[in-house]
Each structure stands twice: as C-alpha cells, then as structure tokens.
Design an enzyme around this catalytic site. Structure first.
Site, PDB file in Angstrom:
ATOM      1  N   HIS A 124      60.771  48.775  33.002  1.00 16.19           N
ATOM      2  CA  HIS A 124      61.617  48.717  31.866  1.00 16.19           C
ATOM      3  C   HIS A 124      62.809  49.697  31.884  1.00 16.19           C
ATOM      4  O   HIS A 124      63.731  49.891  31.230  1.00 16.19           O
ATOM      5  CB  HIS A 124      61.120  48.880  30.486  1.00 16.19           C
ATOM      6  CG  HIS A 124      60.875  47.781  29.800  1.00 16.19           C
ATOM      7  ND1 HIS A 124      60.983  47.352  28.654  1.00 16.19           N
ATOM      8  CD2 HIS A 124      59.568  47.002  30.205  1.00 16.19           C
ATOM      9  CE1 HIS A 124      60.457  46.300  28.401  1.00 16.19           C
ATOM     10  NE2 HIS A 124      59.547  46.047  29.276  1.00 16.19           N
ATOM     11  N   ASP A 185      59.501  52.185  20.337  1.00 17.37           N
ATOM     12  CA  ASP A 185      59.499  50.866  19.454  1.00 17.37           C
ATOM     13  C   ASP A 185      58.750  49.536  20.326  1.00 17.37           C
ATOM     14  O   ASP A 185      58.269  48.973  19.421  1.00 17.37           O
ATOM     15  CB  ASP A 185      60.989  50.306  19.360  1.00 17.37           C
ATOM     16  CG  ASP A 185      61.849  51.372  18.346  1.00 17.37           C
ATOM     17  OD1 ASP A 185      60.931  51.996  17.751  1.00 17.37           O
ATOM     18  OD2 ASP A 185      62.833  51.148  18.344  1.00 17.37           O
ATOM     19  N   GLU A 296      64.974  55.087  11.417  1.00 10.67           N
ATOM     20  CA  GLU A 296      65.657  54.508  12.409  1.00 10.67           C
ATOM     21  C   GLU A 296      66.863  53.859  12.145  1.00 10.67           C
ATOM     22  O   GLU A 296      66.734  52.889  11.275  1.00 10.67           O
ATOM     23  CB  GLU A 296      64.809  53.650  13.593  1.00 10.67           C
ATOM     24  CG  GLU A 296      65.764  53.488  14.795  1.00 10.67           C
ATOM     25  CD  GLU A 296      64.480  53.058  16.169  1.00 10.67           C
ATOM     26  OE1 GLU A 296      64.033  54.077  16.734  1.00 10.67           O
ATOM     27  OE2 GLU A 296      64.272  51.699  15.914  1.00 10.67           O
TER      28      GLU A 296
END
Length: 351
Positions: A124, A185, A296
């Site tokens: 990622h 997340d 957030e």
C-alpha cells in the site's frame, strides 16, 4: 503551571506538526525512484556490477523460506501505481533469521554490488517505497506469525509479528475486552507496514498515530543484526524505525499498547456545504475535553447520490436542507465522528 486547556492545545499542535512532517516526508520520492511511467520499463540507473551472478549467490543461502527469481511483476506494483521497478529476486521468509541472513549476505556482497533491499507488506505504499530496482524485495506476508501474546494487566499490550494484520489483532484483543488505541481506516495492513509510516486515523487527535502507541520493537538492521529496541533500550533505532519509511530497519515484532474496548458505538456523519463551518466544527470538537473518540474530516464531490446512500444528519424529505446537497459535481465536506460506550451509559451518551 499552564492551564489544562493550554496544555491540551499545545499537545495537539505538536501532534499536528508531527503529522505534517510525516506526510511531507512520505510524499518525497527517493532520488532514484522518481517516475511517472506506469509501464515496467527500467529507470535510467546503471545496472549492478556482476548482476548476473547475484541470483546464484543468493541461492547459496540456507533458509527456512525461499527466493523467487521469475514472474516478479507483482513486486513492481503498489497502491500508488506510479513507480514500477522490477527486482532481481523476491525473498519469501519463514523466519526472522531468513531476513537477517539475507541482509548480512547482501552487506558482504557490497564490495562488488550496490544491491538494495525493500520490505513489502500489503503493497500500500504510494511511490515505490516497497520496491527495489534490481534489488531484493522481502515479502513480509510469508513470515511465520507466532501466536499473539496479550497482557491484560495494569498496562495492557499485545506482542505481535511485524507481518500480522491489524484486523487479526482487533479480533484477538476484543476477546479480552481490549483493542489498540489508534488505527488506520483500512485494517487489512501489516503492523510493520503502518508503523514504518505513521498509522494515522480518526483516533490520532486523542491518542496520537500508531507510532505513538508502541512500547517495544524487534528490528533487523541494515547490517542484518536482530535488535530489540524501545524508548529506554536502543532508543535512537526505536525512534528512527517508527515512521522511518523502512530506511532504518525492518520491523519483525512489535509490542503495541492496548486500551479498554467498549461494547457499543455511536456513529455520526455530518455533511457541510461551507468549508469554514466544517473546519470550525472540526477544530471545536478536537479541542473539547469531553468529545468523540474518533473524528475525521474529508472532502468529496457529490457524484454518487449521497442523499440516497447515506444516513445523514437531516431528513432527506426536508426540501430546504436537502437542496444544499443535491447538486451533482458540488464540493461537499464531511465530518465522521464516533463515540464508544457501554450499554449502561446510553442515557448519558444521548444527552
């Protein structure tokens, strides 16, 4: 002595500055990794001397795992899809000693080759940080994961492999009524991967990023040494590795701080059409002592019919409020907030 409010704001300013520094550093590509071509063409870097002998040399190592030398295109891709660097080999380690032995061997070969090494978790990274042009990529997902050790005493923590996924840690710690304090997340990421970056999410305003919630690490250094480090033992290595983008060592084990895990969650999303109102509300909530546990904010373009897909903070049948959010292509702002609680506190929560 300063007031609690001033101390809280000062702490948050420090956290925000750390976030900014981490984000800036994570966006700076390595000087040899600057690329924009999504093909698998090799960059203009001189090939390693004696590169043809490198695979044969690596094959001489006695390992619990193994090397791959063919069909390596998967190791030249990542989430950013910007850089594509083919390695010369991929190590699939079964043990920490596999990683240590490989790095020691590469250090030994350094007089004849400038072979580079990159640890790869779930891939990622955004700009090729987990790639190694004509080098060795270490596939951390193949590393054996010993059973998690959970300490649920006065200072609860969990000992986990650097290749462990955060989603598995959540499932296991919840059995003890505990969970890590700070998340990302997306939870299908490796511990070593997020701790090498920062690990930022909606809990960071309260607990700091994931790298602020680690007690101890086991690291394979650039010389192949396996070192245990913490804020009291080998502290320079400890702080260098945390958020170090893999440049100071490979995380193979971590001791992560845990906190109580309440049984219920109240989840709220609020849409805004004005940025100033959105940002003022976010700053107010973050600065409040008795606020949410997760806050957030993000920006979006309304292209997918939000009113039909989201439970929002107003009744979609209200034509005045709903009309503010019904324009295709309009920029919208969203606050996502969460409060954790136990069933016996539901009355207090609703107030």
């Amino acid at each position: 002595m300063g007031s609690p409010v001033c101390g809280f704001l000062k702490q948050n300013n420090i956290i925000l500055l750390r976030f900014f520094a981490i984000l800036v550093l994570s966006c700076i590509p390595d000087g040899t990794n600057l690329c924009s071509n999504p093909s698998f063409d090799t960059p203009t870097i001189p090939p390693h001397s004696s590169s043809s002998s490198i695979p044969s040399s690596l094959k001489t190592l006695t390992l619990d795992g193994y090397f791959s030398f063919e069909n390596l295109k998967h190791a030249a891709k990542d989430f950013g899809n910007i850089c594509h660097y083919l390695p010369i080999a991929v190590l699939h380690p079964k043990s920490v000693s596999d990683i240590s032995s490989t790095i020691k061997h590469i250090v030994y070969m350094s007089s004849v080759t400038k072979l580079t090494v990159a640890a790869r978790g779930r891939g990622h990274s955004l700009q090729g940080q987990a790639q190694a042009y004509q080098g060795v990529v270490i596939n951390m997902e193949s590393l054996d994961r010993p059973s998690m050790y959970i300490e649920n005493g006065e200072v609860p923590y969990v000992d986990v492999s650097g290749s462990e996924l955060w989603i598995n840690i959540l499932h296991e710690t919840l059995k003890y009524g505990l969970s890590p304090k700070s998340w990302t997340d997306y939870l299908h990421l490796t511990v070593g991967g997020t701790l090498s970056n920062a690990g930022i999410s909606g809990q960071a305003f309260r607990h700091g990023p994931q790298i602020d919630n680690v007690y101890q690490l086991e690291v394979v250094t650039g010389r192949g040494e396996v070192v245990t480090c913490s804020d009291k033992e080998n502290a320079d290595l400890f702080y260098g590795v945390l958020g170090g983008l893999g440049q100071f060592g490979i995380i193979t084990r971590a001791r992560i701080s845990l906190g109580p895990a309440e049984k219920m969650v109240k989840w709220i999303r609020v849409l805004y059409s004005e940025f100033s109102t959105f940002s003022n509300d976010q700053e107010h909530l973050i600065s409040s002592n008795n606020s949410f546990d997760y806050i957030e904010g993000f920006v979006m373009i309304n292209r997918t019919g939000l009113l039909n897909n989201w439970r929002s903070s107003f009744n979609p049948k209200d034509p005045i409020q709903a009309s503010q959010f019904s324009s295709d292509g309009k920029i919208l702002y969203c606050l996502e907030m969460v409060k954790y609680f136990n069933p016996e506190k539901i009355d207090v929560l609703n107030q």
